[in-house]
Design a protein around this motif. Structure first.
Motif, mmCIF file in Angstrom:
data_model
loop_
_atom_site.group_PDB
_atom_site.id
_atom_site.type_symbol
_atom_site.label_atom_id
_atom_site.label_comp_id
_atom_site.label_asym_id
_atom_site.label_seq_id
_atom_site.Cartn_x
_atom_site.Cartn_y
_atom_site.Cartn_z
ATOM 1 N N UNK A 43 -1.163 -18.418 4.953
ATOM 2 C CA UNK A 43 -1.749 -17.847 3.741
ATOM 3 C C UNK A 43 -1.193 -18.559 2.519
ATOM 4 N N UNK A 44 -2.079 -19.069 1.683
ATOM 5 C CA UNK A 44 -1.676 -19.675 0.420
ATOM 6 C C UNK A 44 -1.594 -18.575 -0.637
ATOM 7 N N UNK A 45 -0.975 -18.841 -1.796
ATOM 8 C CA UNK A 45 -0.770 -17.798 -2.806
ATOM 9 C C UNK A 45 -2.050 -17.033 -3.151
ATOM 10 N N UNK A 46 -1.903 -15.728 -3.429
ATOM 11 C CA UNK A 46 -3.065 -14.865 -3.639
ATOM 12 C C UNK A 46 -3.605 -14.903 -5.065
ATOM 13 N N UNK A 47 -4.826 -14.417 -5.204
ATOM 14 C CA UNK A 47 -5.455 -14.275 -6.521
ATOM 15 C C UNK A 47 -5.234 -12.854 -7.036
ATOM 16 N N UNK A 96 -4.702 6.452 -9.306
ATOM 17 C CA UNK A 96 -3.406 6.614 -9.963
ATOM 18 C C UNK A 96 -2.247 6.844 -8.996
ATOM 19 N N UNK A 97 -2.541 7.224 -7.755
ATOM 20 C CA UNK A 97 -1.466 7.366 -6.754
ATOM 21 C C UNK A 97 -1.356 6.137 -5.860
ATOM 22 N N UNK A 98 -2.163 5.128 -6.200
ATOM 23 C CA UNK A 98 -2.157 3.871 -5.435
ATOM 24 C C UNK A 98 -2.337 4.121 -3.938
ATOM 25 N N UNK A 99 -3.356 4.924 -3.624
ATOM 26 C CA UNK A 99 -3.637 5.210 -2.214
ATOM 27 C C UNK A 99 -4.313 4.036 -1.518
ATOM 28 N N UNK A 100 -5.335 3.470 -2.149
ATOM 29 C CA UNK A 100 -6.099 2.422 -1.480
ATOM 30 C C UNK A 100 -5.274 1.146 -1.351
ATOM 31 N N UNK A 101 -5.396 0.455 -0.211
ATOM 32 C CA UNK A 101 -4.647 -0.790 -0.029
ATOM 33 C C UNK A 101 -5.061 -1.847 -1.047
ATOM 34 N N UNK A 102 -4.180 -2.831 -1.246
ATOM 35 C CA UNK A 102 -4.515 -3.998 -2.050
ATOM 36 C C UNK A 102 -5.317 -4.960 -1.187
ATOM 37 N N UNK A 140 1.311 -5.570 -4.566
ATOM 38 C CA UNK A 140 0.390 -6.610 -4.106
ATOM 39 C C UNK A 140 1.077 -7.863 -3.566
ATOM 40 N N UNK A 141 2.145 -8.308 -4.237
ATOM 41 C CA UNK A 141 2.816 -9.534 -3.795
ATOM 42 C C UNK A 141 3.575 -9.307 -2.485
ATOM 43 N N UNK A 142 4.196 -8.135 -2.369
ATOM 44 C CA UNK A 142 4.901 -7.829 -1.114
ATOM 45 C C UNK A 142 3.915 -7.668 0.043
ATOM 46 N N UNK A 143 2.723 -7.149 -0.272
ATOM 47 C CA UNK A 143 1.684 -7.043 0.756
ATOM 48 C C UNK A 143 1.290 -8.432 1.252
ATOM 49 N N UNK A 144 1.102 -9.366 0.315
ATOM 50 C CA UNK A 144 0.755 -10.735 0.693
ATOM 51 C C UNK A 144 1.887 -11.389 1.487
#
Length: 312
Positions: A131-135, A243-249, A113-117
């Motif tokens: 972009x400011x820090x994410x929630x 569980x395979x983390x398919x969906x994007x953050x 998630x953080x690398x995506x942001x």
């Protein structure tokens, strides 16, 4: 006192709005009124969570001393972002996955998630957006089922749903929106990632709101859901883990017009305490107040911010 916004949409542009006139003062945010003298416009998309987040941003700016124009409730994924990009609006809460895939044109999400942001933030600087820090609020896709089917089949993850579909094809019926049925980050991609091959007769397309009621009734075993939707809580649905983390953050974060942020750098400090309090539990609770209890999104945002001591 709250004045609701009258928004007229013409293409992607914003042609009207109304001033926010909440009787609020600084709580844990806005002390010293660092935005006094600022005239700021907030925007959002049209669905419940976005209306609540847009109201939070505007109320925060008010508490910090700004005059705020409310232009929340823009239809579609593109209009609100374009308003911030062009300077017609100064900020909104946007989702990292939406920016990365829909707006920036990438096909592969970043699983951390953080690398995506960080990737979105770096890419959007050239577009005049900061972009400011994410929630921790992550409004992504999921499959959900009612408690009767959960007790019957016992699936907790999408891998277990795939195993059930292979073992008992008739058991896995799904209700989905037409967009989810056709998106690469929706049902086709999910089936590919988890090795599913659902027959067309097991897939029913319908409007979002109807999906939840059909899943609750058991008309379909699984339904497309959004992880922060208040109806998950109110209908006591079981959500399958990806569980395979398919969906994007899809972490919500403030997306601010860079010129506005340079002029009023205190925007970052004003919004940060709100963003830090946002997570899926908070979102489901607040969204349910609107979608289930019929409350006004702006009032829900204001009541929560006062209860949290963010504003007075």
């Amino acid at each position: 006192m709250t004045v609701g916004a009258l928004v007229v949409v013409s293409g992607c542009g914003l042609t009207s709005g109304s001033p926010m006139v909440d009787d609020v003062g600084p709580g844990t945010i806005g002390r010293g009124e660092p935005l006094k003298g600022a005239h700021l416009t907030v925007t959002s998309k049209e669905f419940t969570e976005q209306l609540i987040l847009g109201a939070m941003m505007g109320i925060a700016f008010e508490a910090a001393g700004a005059d705020v124009l409310d232009r929340t409730g823009i239809q579609g994924s593109i209009g609100a972002r374009e308003a911030v990009k062009s300077g017609d609006a100064d900020g909104m809460y946007e989702y990292t996955g939406t920016a990365w895939i829909t707006h920036l044109g990438n096909s592969e999400p970043i699983t951390d998630p953080m690398k995506q942001w960080e990737a979105v933030r770096a890419a959007d600087l050239k577009n005049g957006l900061t972009w400011l820090p994410p929630s921790a609020l992550n409004n992504t896709y999921a499959l959900a089922m009612n408690q009767a089917n959960f007790k019957k089949y016992g699936t907790k993850t999408l891998s277990e749903v795939a195993a059930l579909a292979a073992k008992n094809p008739g058991a896995v019926t799904v209700c989905v929106e037409s967009e989810f049925a056709n998106r690469a980050d929706g049902l086709p991609g999910m089936q590919k990632a988890y090795g599913m091959d659902l027959p067309a007769k097991n897939i029913t397309q319908m409007d979002t709101g109807i999906i939840y009621t059909q899943v609750k009734k058991g008309s379909c075993t699984y339904g497309e859901a959004f992880t922060t939707d208040g109806r998950i809580k109110s209908m006591n649905l079981a959500v399958m883990a990806d569980d395979k983390k398919f969906f994007p953050n899809y972490n919500a974060a403030p997306e601010i017009n860079t010129k506005a942020l340079k002029k009023w750098p205190a925007i970052a400090k004003v919004l940060d305490p709100i963003t830090k309090k946002l997570n899926n539990t908070v979102a489901r609770t607040l969204n349910a107040k609107v979608d289930v209890d019929g409350e006004d999104p702006h009032q829900v945002a204001l009541d929560w911010m006062k209860a949290e001591g963010l504003v007075k």
